[in-house]
Write a protein that holds these residues in place. Structure first.
Motif, PDB file in Angstrom:
ATOM      1  N   LYS A  85       0.818  -1.221   0.000  1.00  0.00           N
ATOM      2  CA  LYS A  85       0.000   0.000   0.000  1.00  0.00           C
ATOM      3  C   LYS A  85       0.855   1.276   0.000  1.00  0.00           C
ATOM      4  O   LYS A  85       0.333   2.367   0.142  1.00  0.00           O
ATOM      5  CB  LYS A  85      -0.920   0.033   1.235  1.00  0.00           C
ATOM      6  N   GLY A  87       2.450   2.924  -2.327  1.00  0.00           N
ATOM      7  CA  GLY A  87       2.126   3.875  -3.393  1.00  0.00           C
ATOM      8  C   GLY A  87       0.871   4.671  -3.077  1.00  0.00           C
ATOM      9  O   GLY A  87       0.822   5.890  -3.265  1.00  0.00           O
ATOM     10  N   SER A  88      -0.150   3.980  -2.585  1.00  0.00           N
ATOM     11  CA  SER A  88      -1.396   4.655  -2.208  1.00  0.00           C
ATOM     12  C   SER A  88      -1.169   5.594  -1.030  1.00  0.00           C
ATOM     13  O   SER A  88      -1.711   6.706  -1.001  1.00  0.00           O
ATOM     14  CB  SER A  88      -2.472   3.624  -1.833  1.00  0.00           C
ATOM     15  N   ALA A  91       0.581   8.706  -2.317  1.00  0.00           N
ATOM     16  CA  ALA A  91      -0.357   9.553  -3.066  1.00  0.00           C
ATOM     17  C   ALA A  91      -1.299  10.283  -2.110  1.00  0.00           C
ATOM     18  O   ALA A  91      -1.586  11.473  -2.298  1.00  0.00           O
ATOM     19  CB  ALA A  91      -1.143   8.704  -4.059  1.00  0.00           C
ATOM     20  N   MET A  92      -1.771   9.581  -1.112  1.00  0.00           N
ATOM     21  CA  MET A  92      -2.680  10.205  -0.140  1.00  0.00           C
ATOM     22  C   MET A  92      -1.959  11.303   0.638  1.00  0.00           C
ATOM     23  O   MET A  92      -2.507  12.388   0.851  1.00  0.00           O
ATOM     24  CB  MET A  92      -3.228   9.154   0.833  1.00  0.00           C
TER      25      MET A  92
END
Length: 192
Positions: A85, A87-88, A91-92
């Motif tokens: 997770k 990458g997510s 980004a968040m």
């Protein structure tokens, strides 16, 4: 704005290194405290020849806090997420920083504009052309653009109204960031 950018670069480099030796909440609180000082200095700014130097110094201090957060926070978010997770999480983290910055600029800019416009209501004589009155009531840039058509004292009132908005926004920012500095010092656990 070279000095503020340099301050941000230094903070972004030094803060994560300090956080490996000093509790990260204290590092973050210290960086935010420097930002508070910068906003306080900006709230004391007056129109005049020394204004540029004071503004550059205050923005440099403000950017120290921003640089520390910009470098430190995403690394903490990504390292706390499971590998699949990351990458997510990254980004968040980026989206939250950008959204917070945009909302802060919009809110504080609107507040400063409201202060200016409230103070300038009725300051341009009704005998002036409507476009001149509108320019004076809209912004300091507008008042400056029609300065040749203004009677004595109106441009000075516009500058004072602008400075009143700037002072309120800078003081409000200093207060909010001081609260966040305390929260960082108290709430961020050791080792992060």
């Amino acid at each position: 704005m070279g000095p503020p950018a340099l301050a941000m670069l230094v903070a972004g480099t030094v803060a994560p290194l300090l956080a490996t030796r000093i509790r990260s909440g204290f590092v973050m609180a210290g960086a935010l405290a420097l930002s508070v000082l910068g906003y306080f200095m900006l709230s004391q700014l007056e129109h005049g020849s020394d204004g540029i130097a004071l503004a550059a110094a205050s923005f440099s201090l403000e950017y120290l806090g921003l640089g520390a957060i910009a470098a430190w926070a995403p690394a903490r978010v990504v390292s706390a997420a499971p590998a699949e997770k990351a990458g997510s999480a990254s980004a968040m983290s980026e989206m939250v920083q950008e959204l917070g910055l945009a909302l802060g600029i919009a809110t504080m800019g609107s507040l400063a504009t409201a202060i200016y416009r409230t103070r300038m209501v009725g300051q341009a004589p009704g005998t002036l052309p409507q476009h001149v009155q509108d320019a004076v009531g809209d912004s300091l840039a507008g008042a400056t653009s029609v300065a040749a058509a203004l009677p004595d004292g109106v441009l000075e009132q516009a500058r004072a109204a602008f400075m009143a908005g700037l002072h309120l926004v800078a003081g409000s920012s200093a207060t909010a960031i001081a609260v966040l500095a305390v929260v960082a010092a108290v709430a961020l656990p050791c080792g992060t």
